[in-house]
Design a protein around this motif. Structure first.
Motif, mmCIF file in Angstrom:
data_model
loop_
_atom_site.group_PDB
_atom_site.id
_atom_site.type_symbol
_atom_site.label_atom_id
_atom_site.label_comp_id
_atom_site.label_asym_id
_atom_site.label_seq_id
_atom_site.Cartn_x
_atom_site.Cartn_y
_atom_site.Cartn_z
ATOM 1 N N PHE A 80 -29.394 4.916 16.018
ATOM 2 C CA PHE A 80 -28.887 4.320 14.783
ATOM 3 C C PHE A 80 -27.446 3.872 14.997
ATOM 4 O O PHE A 80 -26.648 4.592 15.602
ATOM 5 C CB PHE A 80 -28.956 5.320 13.626
ATOM 6 N N ILE A 81 -27.128 2.685 14.506
ATOM 7 C CA ILE A 81 -25.782 2.103 14.639
ATOM 8 C C ILE A 81 -25.219 1.831 13.256
ATOM 9 O O ILE A 81 -25.903 1.270 12.392
ATOM 10 C CB ILE A 81 -25.817 0.792 15.439
ATOM 11 N N ASP A 82 -23.979 2.209 13.040
ATOM 12 C CA ASP A 82 -23.252 1.880 11.810
ATOM 13 C C ASP A 82 -21.879 1.397 12.252
ATOM 14 O O ASP A 82 -21.047 2.182 12.702
ATOM 15 C CB ASP A 82 -23.147 3.104 10.909
ATOM 16 N N GLU A 83 -21.645 0.094 12.121
ATOM 17 C CA GLU A 83 -20.432 -0.513 12.683
ATOM 18 C C GLU A 83 -19.812 -1.485 11.693
ATOM 19 O O GLU A 83 -20.514 -2.233 11.017
ATOM 20 C CB GLU A 83 -20.774 -1.243 13.979
ATOM 21 N N ALA A 84 -18.487 -1.464 11.609
ATOM 22 C CA ALA A 84 -17.743 -2.426 10.804
ATOM 23 C C ALA A 84 -16.633 -3.014 11.663
ATOM 24 O O ALA A 84 -16.031 -2.308 12.488
ATOM 25 C CB ALA A 84 -17.157 -1.765 9.562
ATOM 26 N N ALA A 85 -16.356 -4.299 11.482
ATOM 27 C CA ALA A 85 -15.311 -4.968 12.262
ATOM 28 C C ALA A 85 -14.546 -5.938 11.364
ATOM 29 O O ALA A 85 -15.136 -6.566 10.477
ATOM 30 C CB ALA A 85 -15.907 -5.714 13.456
ATOM 31 N N LEU A 87 -8.719 -7.966 16.518
ATOM 32 C CA LEU A 87 -9.999 -7.460 16.004
ATOM 33 C C LEU A 87 -9.957 -5.933 15.978
ATOM 34 O O LEU A 87 -9.522 -5.299 16.938
ATOM 35 C CB LEU A 87 -11.143 -7.942 16.900
ATOM 36 N N GLU A 88 -10.398 -5.368 14.873
ATOM 37 C CA GLU A 88 -10.492 -3.919 14.725
ATOM 38 C C GLU A 88 -11.937 -3.547 14.412
ATOM 39 O O GLU A 88 -12.610 -4.249 13.668
ATOM 40 C CB GLU A 88 -9.596 -3.439 13.581
ATOM 41 N N ARG A 89 -12.408 -2.453 14.974
ATOM 42 C CA ARG A 89 -13.758 -2.004 14.629
ATOM 43 C C ARG A 89 -13.821 -0.482 14.547
ATOM 44 O O ARG A 89 -13.052 0.240 15.183
ATOM 45 C CB ARG A 89 -14.790 -2.497 15.636
#
Length: 199
Positions: free
Chosen positions: A52-57, A72-74
């Motif tokens: 499972f992946i939960d990513e914000a950028a 860029l920030e993530r």
């Protein structure tokens, strides 16, 4: 003679340690403030088969043309077979040409149209993640806003390709830019992420 022994020991230790690292560039005090804009935001979420992946950028544009800098920030959370890892990282466009190339490809994504009564989507995907891209609308007013989301579509493929290209560029520390006083993390916590990802 005995008084020279400590000096000889210090000199020998210095040689063993090798040459000193060059000093970091000094900050410019009272530098003129430069604008910082949050332009694009990306959200990736989903998975399957124990992954499972939960990513914000967040893409930041700093300065004014023609001297803009992209950053860029993530914040990414991976869960694999019950093991969870969290990464909070940055990319500095001054040292990573792939960031500008990634942004340039956004304008080349195919246009999106809304499904009508006779064009209801029939394809469903499992074991994959959704990717959402938010940002300014092309050719509209400065306040116009566009959002596109898909699974296994052009938006998802754009972000997956971007991740491969940007992989060598990620660093744990926020880049320093003189005058960018309002550049701060929007993803330091899960609550920050919720706030910045609102359409």
């Amino acid at each position: 003679m005995n008084s020279l022994v400590p000096l000889m020991i210090v000199a020998a230790a210095s040689l063993a340690a090798g040459p000193a690292s060059p000093p970091l560039p000094a900050a410019i005090e009272n530098a003129e403030a430069v604008p910082v804009r949050t332009v694009y935001r990306v959200k990736q979420q989903g998975g399957g088969l124990g992954i499972f992946i939960d990513e914000a950028a967040v893409f930041y544009e700093i300065g004014k043309a023609p001297n803009t800098v992209w950053v860029l920030e993530r914040r990414r959370r991976d869960q694999k077979m019950g093991l969870v890892s969290v990464r909070h990282e940055w990319v500095d466009g001054r040292t990573c040409p792939a960031l500008a190339e990634t942004i340039g490809k956004i304008a080349r994504l195919p246009p999106v149209s809304m499904a009508g009564l006779d064009t209801t989507p029939k394809t469903a995907y499992s074991d994959s993640s959704d990717v959402t891209l938010m940002g300014p609308a092309a050719g509209g007013a400065s306040s116009d806003f566009a959002l596109r989301r898909d699974t296994m579509g052009p938006t998802a493929r754009w972000w997956w390709d971007a991740q491969k290209a940007l992989e060598p560029c990620w660093a744990p520390r926020q880049p320093y830019l003189n005058g960018a006083y309002s550049l701060r993390s929007r993803l330091s916590s899960a609550q920050d992420e919720v706030e910045v990802m609102r359409p």
